[in-house]
Scaffold this motif. Structure first.
Motif, PDB file in Angstrom:
ATOM      1  N   LYS A  59       5.736   6.079  -9.711  1.00 42.97           N
ATOM      2  CA  LYS A  59       4.355   6.215  -9.236  1.00 42.97           C
ATOM      3  C   LYS A  59       4.014   5.301  -8.057  1.00 42.97           C
ATOM      4  CE  LYS A  59       2.836   7.593 -13.803  1.00 42.97           C
ATOM      5  NZ  LYS A  59       1.994   7.289 -14.946  1.00 42.97           N
ATOM      6  N   SER A  60       4.954   4.479  -7.599  1.00 46.44           N
ATOM      7  CA  SER A  60       4.655   3.577  -6.475  1.00 46.44           C
ATOM      8  C   SER A  60       4.396   4.344  -5.187  1.00 46.44           C
ATOM      9  CB  SER A  60       5.780   2.561  -6.271  1.00 46.44           C
ATOM     10  OG  SER A  60       7.018   3.212  -6.004  1.00 46.44           O
ATOM     11  N   HIS A  61       4.913   5.559  -5.084  1.00 46.18           N
ATOM     12  CA  HIS A  61       4.682   6.363  -3.881  1.00 46.18           C
ATOM     13  C   HIS A  61       3.199   6.699  -3.705  1.00 46.18           C
ATOM     14  CE1 HIS A  61       4.926   9.361  -7.043  1.00 46.18           C
ATOM     15  NE2 HIS A  61       4.377  10.245  -6.221  1.00 46.18           N
ATOM     16  N   LYS A  62       2.441   6.638  -4.788  1.00 43.77           N
ATOM     17  CA  LYS A  62       1.015   6.957  -4.716  1.00 43.77           C
ATOM     18  C   LYS A  62       0.196   5.851  -4.060  1.00 43.77           C
ATOM     19  CE  LYS A  62       1.166  10.081  -8.606  1.00 43.77           C
ATOM     20  NZ  LYS A  62       0.562  10.489  -9.869  1.00 43.77           N
ATOM     21  N   LYS A  63       0.799   4.691  -3.818  1.00 45.95           N
ATOM     22  CA  LYS A  63       0.111   3.560  -3.172  1.00 45.95           C
ATOM     23  C   LYS A  63       0.087   3.700  -1.655  1.00 45.95           C
ATOM     24  CE  LYS A  63      -0.368   1.368  -7.080  1.00 45.95           C
ATOM     25  NZ  LYS A  63      -1.653   1.193  -7.717  1.00 45.95           N
ATOM     26  N   GLY A  64       0.818   4.683  -1.101  1.00 44.66           N
ATOM     27  CA  GLY A  64       0.903   4.824   0.349  1.00 44.66           C
ATOM     28  C   GLY A  64       1.796   3.754   0.938  1.00 44.66           C
ATOM     29  N   ALA A  65       1.678   3.540   2.238  1.00 43.40           N
ATOM     30  CA  ALA A  65       2.498   2.533   2.919  1.00 43.40           C
ATOM     31  C   ALA A  65       2.031   1.138   2.505  1.00 43.40           C
ATOM     32  CB  ALA A  65       2.410   2.702   4.428  1.00 43.40           C
ATOM     33  N   ILE A  66       2.972   0.320   2.058  1.00 40.88           N
ATOM     34  CA  ILE A  66       2.682  -1.029   1.580  1.00 40.88           C
ATOM     35  C   ILE A  66       3.139  -2.033   2.637  1.00 40.88           C
ATOM     36  CG2 ILE A  66       3.249  -2.730  -0.210  1.00 40.88           C
ATOM     37  CD1 ILE A  66       3.676  -0.336  -2.126  1.00 40.88           C
ATOM     38  N   GLU A  67       2.341  -3.079   2.822  1.00 36.49           N
ATOM     39  CA  GLU A  67       2.684  -4.116   3.796  1.00 36.49           C
ATOM     40  C   GLU A  67       4.066  -4.695   3.487  1.00 36.49           C
ATOM     41  OE1 GLU A  67       1.066  -8.451   5.231  1.00 36.49           O
ATOM     42  OE2 GLU A  67      -0.389  -6.986   4.494  1.00 36.49           O
ATOM     43  N   ALA A  68       4.849  -4.928   4.530  1.00 37.30           N
ATOM     44  CA  ALA A  68       6.220  -5.414   4.358  1.00 37.30           C
ATOM     45  C   ALA A  68       6.581  -6.361   5.499  1.00 37.30           C
ATOM     46  CB  ALA A  68       7.185  -4.231   4.321  1.00 37.30           C
ATOM     47  N   ARG A  69       7.619  -7.158   5.273  1.00 36.00           N
ATOM     48  CA  ARG A  69       8.135  -8.041   6.319  1.00 36.00           C
ATOM     49  C   ARG A  69       9.538  -7.580   6.708  1.00 36.00           C
ATOM     50  NH1 ARG A  69      12.054 -11.268   4.496  1.00 36.00           N
ATOM     51  NH2 ARG A  69      12.144 -11.622   2.264  1.00 36.00           N
TER      52      ARG A  69
END
Length: 176
Positions: A59-69
């Protein structure tokens, strides 16, 4: 087809792949407009719990683009990785699964699904072929990475007739 790659983890020393979303790289490095691409993973070797399987956070795909480094040092391939606090929160919400299967097994997953994989310390190799499909209307706009990593040909894939393979087999049989 946006990408085609083989991810191999050699027995005893296959690298870790940090937690990430593929779309994070496609957006940051390739300027892919939207998260409308998906992956097909085809297992070349048996994938088991010991040889560095993929780990997915359901279900993490439902969060959209997540901030990353941008991590340029952990593996041989630079990734846009997600911080540990975010991963812990996502795992509390969705858990972790590790799809397993024999050669030829396949799984589709969305470009924003958070995933990674542990090192391979087992005596078994683990190779997976990845094909990334993307809408032609969502083609990348930046060509920072080499074309063997991010394709430049945005020609749509032609669909064949439903019975095209059967007709070709009949023609071949008749010719023999």
């Amino acid at each position: 087809m946006h990408q085609f790659k083989i991810n191999g983890k050699a027995a005893f020393d296959g690298d870790v792949w940090q937690w990430h979303q593929d779309y994070g790289t496609w957006k940051a490095d390739d300027d892919m407009p939207e998260a409308r691409a998906m992956n097909l993973a085809v297992f070349i070797d048996e994938v088991n719990e010991f040889n560095g399987p993929l780990w997915f956070i359901p279900k993490s795909h439902k969060k959209g683009a997540i901030e990353a480094r941008h991590d340029l040092t952990t593996t041989s391939y630079p990734l846009w990785v997600i911080d540990n606090d975010t991963i812990a929160k996502l795992v509390r919400q969705g858990g972790i699964v590790a799809p397993k299967g024999g050669p030829g097994s396949a799984i589709f997953f969305h470009g924003t699904l958070v995933h990674g994989s542990p090192p391979n310390m087992s005596p078994w190799d683990r190779q997976i072929i990845y094909v990334t499909y993307n809408a032609v209307s969502n083609a990348i706009r930046r060509f920072k990475r080499p074309d063997y990593i991010a394709h430049r040909d945005f020609t749509p894939i032609d669909a064949w007739e439903d019975d095209a393979v059967a007709r070709a087999a009949r023609r071949k049989a008749a010719a023999e």
